[in-house]
Every structure is written in structure tokens, then in C-alpha cells.
Design an enzyme around this catalytic site. Sequence first.
Site, PDB file in Angstrom:
ATOM      1  N   ARG A 176      36.932  45.756  39.292  1.00  0.00           N
ATOM      2  CA  ARG A 176      36.895  44.301  39.059  1.00  0.00           C
ATOM      3  C   ARG A 176      35.620  43.770  39.713  1.00  0.00           C
ATOM      4  O   ARG A 176      35.465  43.848  40.934  1.00  0.00           O
ATOM      5  CB  ARG A 176      38.138  43.644  39.658  1.00  0.00           C
ATOM      6  CG  ARG A 176      38.230  42.142  39.417  1.00  0.00           C
ATOM      7  CD  ARG A 176      39.487  41.566  40.055  1.00  0.00           C
ATOM      8  NE  ARG A 176      39.603  40.132  39.810  1.00  0.00           N
ATOM      9  CZ  ARG A 176      39.025  39.186  40.575  1.00  0.00           C
ATOM     10  NH1 ARG A 176      38.298  39.541  41.636  1.00  0.00           N
ATOM     11  NH2 ARG A 176      39.186  37.905  40.285  1.00  0.00           N
ATOM     12  N   LYS A 190      32.093  41.413  48.367  1.00  0.00           N
ATOM     13  CA  LYS A 190      33.001  40.903  49.403  1.00  0.00           C
ATOM     14  C   LYS A 190      32.401  41.033  50.806  1.00  0.00           C
ATOM     15  O   LYS A 190      31.431  41.749  51.021  1.00  0.00           O
ATOM     16  CB  LYS A 190      34.360  41.598  49.305  1.00  0.00           C
ATOM     17  CG  LYS A 190      35.151  41.089  48.103  1.00  0.00           C
ATOM     18  CD  LYS A 190      36.592  41.536  48.095  1.00  0.00           C
ATOM     19  CE  LYS A 190      37.344  40.805  46.974  1.00  0.00           C
ATOM     20  NZ  LYS A 190      38.692  41.320  46.778  1.00  0.00           N
TER      21      LYS A 190
END
Length: 280
Positions: free
Chosen positions: A262, A228
Site C-alpha cells: 500500500r 511513514k
Amino acid sequence: MLSQEINMTINCKGKLIDVTTPKVMGILNLTPDSFYDGGKYKNESEIVSQVETMLKNGATFIDIGAYSSRPNATHISEAEELQRLLPIITLLIEEFPEIIISIDTFRSEVAKQGIQAGAALINDISAGKLDENMLQTVANLQVPYIMMHMKGTPQNMKEHANYNNIMKELLFYFSERINEAKKLGIKDIIVDPGFGFAKNTAQNFEVLKHLELLETLKFPILAGVSRKSMIYKTLENTAQEALNGTTVLNTIALQKGATILRVHDVKEATETIKLTDQLN
């Protein structure tokens, strides 16, 4: 360390998954515009090959998303989301009968049809706030439910990155959503603080720094920091170059109570869990 009062098992199609030892959720994006792997899989054989690799490398769950939730993502119809999703669920269950599929959607009808097609749990970026029927649908289906913190929608969430005390707001938000879910009879809940969703880089690190506070909710915690912008903006590189940074932040998340990672890169996350587990 995790409180013994936390329910550390989730029931996936009759199979009890114990997350006392953290588990890996591999990401499969069926979207053309996801921030890292959008449009990567051109056909069914590429999808099967990728999922086979993730399962071999230690993924317990495969999280399938057909609606891109990156900032400013293109909005698609429910029909298009289902069209992308359902054939792949069927394909993967035929190829891997024991697979545990998570449906990444905020739409109750997509969740319902995904579970009916053979998926095992629902991963909702909005915790039921973008579809008033979602919580009742999950209750009816009696499947595990991942509820994430987000403000606004994927299209406008950047405008909502303002907090007086971000951890206090997260705890209040989850307390309220968990209460609503429990009232309807939803038992297996997983909380996801929503790294990158209505949060800037500094706010993301603030959440990671205090992640253990979410243990007071007494439900397993999912951390989704994989590749991210909090990583690649800090390191001044790209999502493609953010694997090392992902591993570092996953390690910190595990030390602060995360029980599901995740990730796009399953092998590295599995190794991170094994090494971190040696400390405990």
C-alpha cells in the site's frame, strides 16, 4: 516463500485477483490533514489525473480514505466522511469502469454505502473493533476485508505502544479477529500488521524483521510502510524525502511474505515487485 495452503486469490466484484505475484495498492487521501498528502487534491480533475497515473503505473487497487488516521488526527462525523467519499467513488467509476476501489474506513455504514456506490473491498484499520457492526456488514456484503492491527484509536494510539512480545500479540490478535470473521462467513481476508499504529519506530522494525511469522495465519499480507515516520525518523529527514527509504523497506517486506504494497508512489513499488520477483 509463501505456503501453498494460503488462499492467494481475492474476489473483487466477480474478478479474481491472484496475489501470488504481489500487487500494488495506490493511496488516495481525500483528507485535508493526512501526514504526507493531506489536502493535495483540490478538485475532481486533479483526483482523476492522480488516479489515472496510479493505474497506468501498475496499481491493482486504489485505496480511498476520507478519515485521517494519522496520530492525533481530527475526528470527523460519519456524514462528513460519506460526503467526501461517495462523490469520488462515483466519479472514478465513471472515468475508469474497471477500477478496483478499496474503502479505507472503520465505520460499517461508510463501508456499506461505499460498496453500494461501486467499491470492491473494505480496508479497516481497527479489524472491526471500532464498530461492532463492521464484521456483520462485511459478511452481508461478501467483499474482501483488510483487517489491520491497532490498539486504541487514531487519537490515542500512541499511548498504547506497549508490548511484552509484539509478534505474539499480533498473532493472537489476528487469530481472534479471523475467527470472528470466519464465523460470520467472511471468506476473503487480508491481514495488515499496521505499521505506525500504536507502534514506535523500534516496534515497527521488529514487526518488519519478523513479518514472515504472519504467514502462519494463511492469508495474504498487506504492508503499508509508505513514507511513514519509521523511515523519516530513522533517516532524520521528512515524509517528502522518504521515497528511497520506502523502496528499501518495501523490498524487505516482499522478501518476508508481503503480497500487497500500500503506497503513495505506485511506479516505484511496481518496479520493486518486478525486481524482487526476479529473485524468486
